[in-house]
Design a protein around this motif. Sequence first.
Motif, PDB file in Angstrom:
ATOM      1  N   VAL A  86      89.694  26.622  50.116  1.00 11.36           N
ATOM      2  CA  VAL A  86      90.680  27.091  49.142  1.00 11.36           C
ATOM      3  C   VAL A  86      90.457  28.580  48.904  1.00 11.36           C
ATOM      4  CG1 VAL A  86      90.944  24.854  48.033  1.00 11.36           C
ATOM      5  CG2 VAL A  86      89.200  26.453  47.215  1.00 11.36           C
ATOM      6  N   GLN A  87      91.458  29.219  48.345  1.00 11.53           N
ATOM      7  CA  GLN A  87      91.398  30.648  48.094  1.00 11.53           C
ATOM      8  C   GLN A  87      91.741  30.943  46.633  1.00 11.53           C
ATOM      9  OE1 GLN A  87      90.424  32.826  50.406  1.00 11.53           O
ATOM     10  NE2 GLN A  87      90.247  31.220  51.976  1.00 11.53           N
ATOM     11  N   GLY A  88      91.415  32.140  46.230  1.00 14.07           N
ATOM     12  CA  GLY A  88      91.816  32.628  44.924  1.00 14.07           C
ATOM     13  C   GLY A  88      91.076  31.981  43.778  1.00 14.07           C
ATOM     14  N   GLU A  89      91.866  31.735  42.711  1.00 12.97           N
ATOM     15  CA  GLU A  89      91.277  31.220  41.470  1.00 12.97           C
ATOM     16  C   GLU A  89      90.697  29.818  41.653  1.00 12.97           C
ATOM     17  OE1 GLU A  89      94.175  31.395  38.422  1.00 12.97           O
ATOM     18  OE2 GLU A  89      94.257  33.600  38.370  1.00 12.97           O
ATOM     19  N   GLU A  90      91.326  29.020  42.496  1.00 10.41           N
ATOM     20  CA  GLU A  90      90.815  27.664  42.705  1.00 10.41           C
ATOM     21  C   GLU A  90      89.424  27.694  43.327  1.00 10.41           C
ATOM     22  OE1 GLU A  90      93.590  25.430  44.965  1.00 10.41           O
ATOM     23  OE2 GLU A  90      95.096  25.351  43.363  1.00 10.41           O
ATOM     24  N   ASP A  91      89.233  28.618  44.231  1.00 10.74           N
ATOM     25  CA  ASP A  91      87.905  28.735  44.845  1.00 10.74           C
ATOM     26  C   ASP A  91      86.859  29.132  43.801  1.00 10.74           C
ATOM     27  OD1 ASP A  91      86.032  28.772  46.944  1.00 10.74           O
ATOM     28  OD2 ASP A  91      86.237  30.943  47.105  1.00 10.74           O
ATOM     29  N   GLN A  92      87.229  30.038  42.909  1.00 12.34           N
ATOM     30  CA  GLN A  92      86.308  30.460  41.851  1.00 12.34           C
ATOM     31  C   GLN A  92      85.987  29.296  40.908  1.00 12.34           C
ATOM     32  OE1 GLN A  92      88.055  33.877  39.918  1.00 12.34           O
ATOM     33  NE2 GLN A  92      87.785  35.214  41.723  1.00 12.34           N
TER      34      GLN A  92
END
Length: 212
Positions: A131-137
């Motif tokens: 996943v990328q972006g905020e979901e990854d964080q």
Amino acid sequence: MAIRCFFSVRKNLNCVGRLQLLLSNDCSAVIGLYSTAAKQWGTGDDCHGDDTTDDSSHAGTNVRLLEMRASKLEEQVRELTERYKRVMADSDNVRRRTQKFVQDAKLFGIQSFCRDLVEVADLLKQTTGNVQGEEDQRLAQIKDRLQGVFTKHGLMKMSPVGAKYDPYQHEIVCHTPAEGWEPGTVAVVKHDGYKLHGRTIRHAQALIAAEG
């Protein structure tokens, strides 16, 4: 005159007879008393001698009986002391085993639960890279939080790369030639292993370096 003399002589004869009778009775009494005293004296000496012998014999017998009883009592005391020591030793062993059991129950009672949680950690690890972006964080935060919970309860992930193969900690997936690694060491970890308070609850699946 003749009659008077006759009565006087008769009277004197009566007195002499009484005196003889009295003397005879007194002598018999004295002789009887002497005989009785002699018998009593003899009997008294004999009894005294027997009593002394009997008392000595009884005293010796009582001493031997007391010595035998004392010996038996000492033996019983030794036996009871040994039994007491064995019982106390057994009691201490039971108490230590019980304490160890209770301690282990407290420490490892969540073992099955931890096994389930590490599977969740595996899913988070796989998902984080996809996943990328905020979901990854957010997933990274969840992963860190989960690792904090693991640490709090004594659950630690193994880091076996470069360590010698240990059958109690590692599960061999295969042997692979790996340059730079000493043969018999863990080169690659395919599936993380975990320990709970030092006890392996899941082996690390690893590739072991072999001679090229």
